[in-house]
Structures are given as C-alpha cells and as structure tokens.
Design a protein around this motif. Sequence first.
Motif, short mmCIF file in Angstrom:
data_model
loop_
_atom_site.label_atom_id
_atom_site.label_comp_id
_atom_site.label_asym_id
_atom_site.label_seq_id
_atom_site.Cartn_x
_atom_site.Cartn_y
_atom_site.Cartn_z
N ILE A 101 6.78 10.80 -7.13
CA ILE A 101 7.51 9.66 -6.56
C ILE A 101 6.63 8.30 -6.31
CG2 ILE A 101 8.94 9.12 -4.89
CD1 ILE A 101 10.08 12.02 -4.79
N GLY A 102 5.41 8.80 -5.53
CA GLY A 102 4.43 7.65 -5.20
C GLY A 102 4.11 6.84 -6.31
N ILE A 123 3.48 -4.74 3.05
CA ILE A 123 4.57 -3.34 2.86
C ILE A 123 3.45 -2.17 3.03
CG2 ILE A 123 6.27 -2.24 1.81
CD1 ILE A 123 6.87 -4.94 0.53
N LEU A 124 3.75 -1.15 3.94
CA LEU A 124 3.17 0.04 3.88
C LEU A 124 4.16 1.10 3.42
CD1 LEU A 124 0.92 2.07 4.79
CD2 LEU A 124 1.83 2.04 7.13
N ILE A 125 3.65 2.14 2.61
CA ILE A 125 4.69 3.00 2.04
C ILE A 125 4.17 4.41 2.29
CG2 ILE A 125 6.38 3.98 0.09
CD1 ILE A 125 6.30 0.89 -0.76
N PHE A 165 0.85 -1.42 -0.16
CA PHE A 165 -0.02 0.02 -0.04
C PHE A 165 0.78 1.10 -0.05
CE2 PHE A 165 -2.87 2.89 2.66
CZ PHE A 165 -3.68 3.15 1.59
N VAL A 166 0.75 2.10 -0.95
CA VAL A 166 1.51 3.31 -1.30
C VAL A 166 0.42 4.49 -1.16
CG1 VAL A 166 3.20 4.70 -2.63
CG2 VAL A 166 2.96 1.86 -2.79
N THR A 167 0.84 5.50 -0.23
CA THR A 167 0.02 6.55 -0.32
C THR A 167 0.40 7.51 -1.19
OG1 THR A 167 1.24 7.72 1.62
CG2 THR A 167 -0.53 6.33 2.14
N GLY A 168 -0.29 8.59 -1.58
CA GLY A 168 0.05 9.58 -2.62
C GLY A 168 0.75 9.02 -3.91
#
Length: 249
Positions: A15-16, A88-90, A7-10
């Motif tokens: 860059i996200g 994985i949390l980003i 999970f990727v925020t933005g």
Amino acid sequence: MSSKIIFVTGANRGIGFAIVQALATRFPSHTYLLGVRSLPSGHEAIQSLKALGLTSTAFEAIQIDITSDPSIASAVFLIKEKHTRIDILIPNAAIAERVKPGDQDFRASCNRTLDCNVTSFLVLASSFLPLLHASCTPQVIAISSARGSVHHLTTSQVPPTASIPYNISKTALNVAMLEMAKLESGVLWQAASPGHCKTAFNGWMGKKDPLDGARVVVELVADREQGDEGRLGMGFWEFEQGSLRSVEW
Ligand SMILES: NC(=O)c1ccc[n+]([C@@H]2O[C@H](COP(=O)([O-])OP(=O)(O)OC[C@H]3O[C@@H](n4cnc5c(N)ncnc54)[C@H](OP(=O)(O)O)[C@@H]3O)[C@@H](O)[C@H]2O)c1
C-alpha cells in the motif's frame, strides 16, 4: 498549487508503494520521499514508478527503520539538510504477525507489533514535528485499519482476526493519533483505512487493488489542497463505494 514534500514510510511495496504511485499520478509536481528499510528496495521502487510513466516527478529513497531511534534521527537529518521541511508525513509501515494467545512466541510478538505499529508511530511523528512545523500546511495521515475501529469490532463489521496484537495496535494507533492532535493542534492529524488490499500482509488475499486502497490518502491530500485547513479536518477516513466517508472510531 505549491509543490509539497511528502514522506511515506514502507513505500517500497504494498500500500505504501501504491500511495506514492496514486499521489504522484494526481500531483506530479510534489516531491515524494520513499521511506524504506533497504535503499536498494527504494531504488527499485523508484525505477518501477518511472516505468509506470511517472518520469517528471521527483522521487527519493530515504533509509529508515521506524523501530530504530538512530535510523529515524538520521532520516530527519537527511531530509532537513536537503528539503528543510515535510508538508505531509504518511506513517504507513507496519507489521502483522499471525499469533494467538498461548503461542510460545506470543509475548514477544505482541511487543514487536506494538513497538512497530504504535510506539514507532509516536517516535516517528514527534521526531518529524520540527520539519512539519516548517511547513505552512503540515499534515499527518496515519495508515490505520478498519480493524482498529472499536465500533466495527463491536458491531461484527470485521471478520475474526488472525492477529489480535495487530487489531490492538491499530486501535492504539488511532488513540495515539488523537493524543498527538491534542498536543500539536497546528498539525492536521488524520487516520486512514485503506480497506482489505491484496498485499504480502495478508498473503495477497485482500479484495482491493492497493491503488484503490491508496485512494483515501489521495482524497485527504486533495482536500487539503482546497485550503489551509482542509474541508475534512481531523478524523478517521476511508474511501469505499465511490466516496470518502468517516469511519466510526
Ligand atoms: N493489506 C491490507 O489489507 C491492509 C488493510 C488495512 C490496513 N493496512 C495497513 O496498510 C499499511 C501497509 O500495509 P501493506 O499491506 O502494504 O503491508 P506490506 O505489503 O507487508 O508492506 C509493509 C511495508 O512496511 C515496511 N516495514 C515493516 N516494518 C518496518 C520497519 N520496522 N521500518 C520501516 N519499514 C517497515 C516493509 O518494508 P520491507 O519491505 O523492508 O519489509 C514494507 O514496505 C500497514 O499500516 C497496514 O496495517 C493494510
């Protein structure tokens, strides 16, 4: 290699987006949840990823405003219902407002920046802990900045800033990450510096392509694939001049 939920925020731009693109290119069988403030921007990002040839990878847009507790709670609920865990949390989403002490809006701007870049990281990370604990290899990669390094600031390795609150927020983010690591030692906590990338953040003045900025994240994820603990462990990392190396705090 087992399939992971990332999970990727933005993730809709900058860059996200590049992190999702770079990870999906290297690890196409993982599932990528794109955290976005507006769902249409997430769907558009997914179309772009497909157009880049990433047609066999699973992508999903998840609405989240990291400064809103109900929005975070709703994202946690949706992900729990469908995926049961996060591997994985980003936390990548952040803001940088150009203000200096003395400006009329300075206090409000400082508070917005620290809320988005620091407090929201802590709320987001703690809200996702139950989903991270449901993973066998929970990992958090917080997108920080070389500007957050006190060592870099005191050795003049970064030029003067257009935003003091932003610098403060990235140092505080690093400390927040270290404190979370003490509280939650079962999770691998890492901070990553993408370097100065061409994005809207800096009016596309950065030197690096965002995909090159994403490389540090790819290497940290790849490292964890080597074994349960990962070779590198907790720390502050960057990928510069062809190698992954640690950044002085
Ligand atoms: N660019 C650089 O040179 C550089 C250097 C070092 C570190 N970084 C770090 O890299 C990360 C990404 O930066 P970037 O350059 O890609 O920035 P960007 O192009 O401005 O993108 C920022 C992203 O964060 C999202 N966002 C902002 N506030 C949010 C909120 N309250 N809730 C959810 N999402 C929110 C934006 O969503 P919307 O599209 O909805 O606005 C956008 O997707 C940041 O943590 C930044 O500090 C960047």
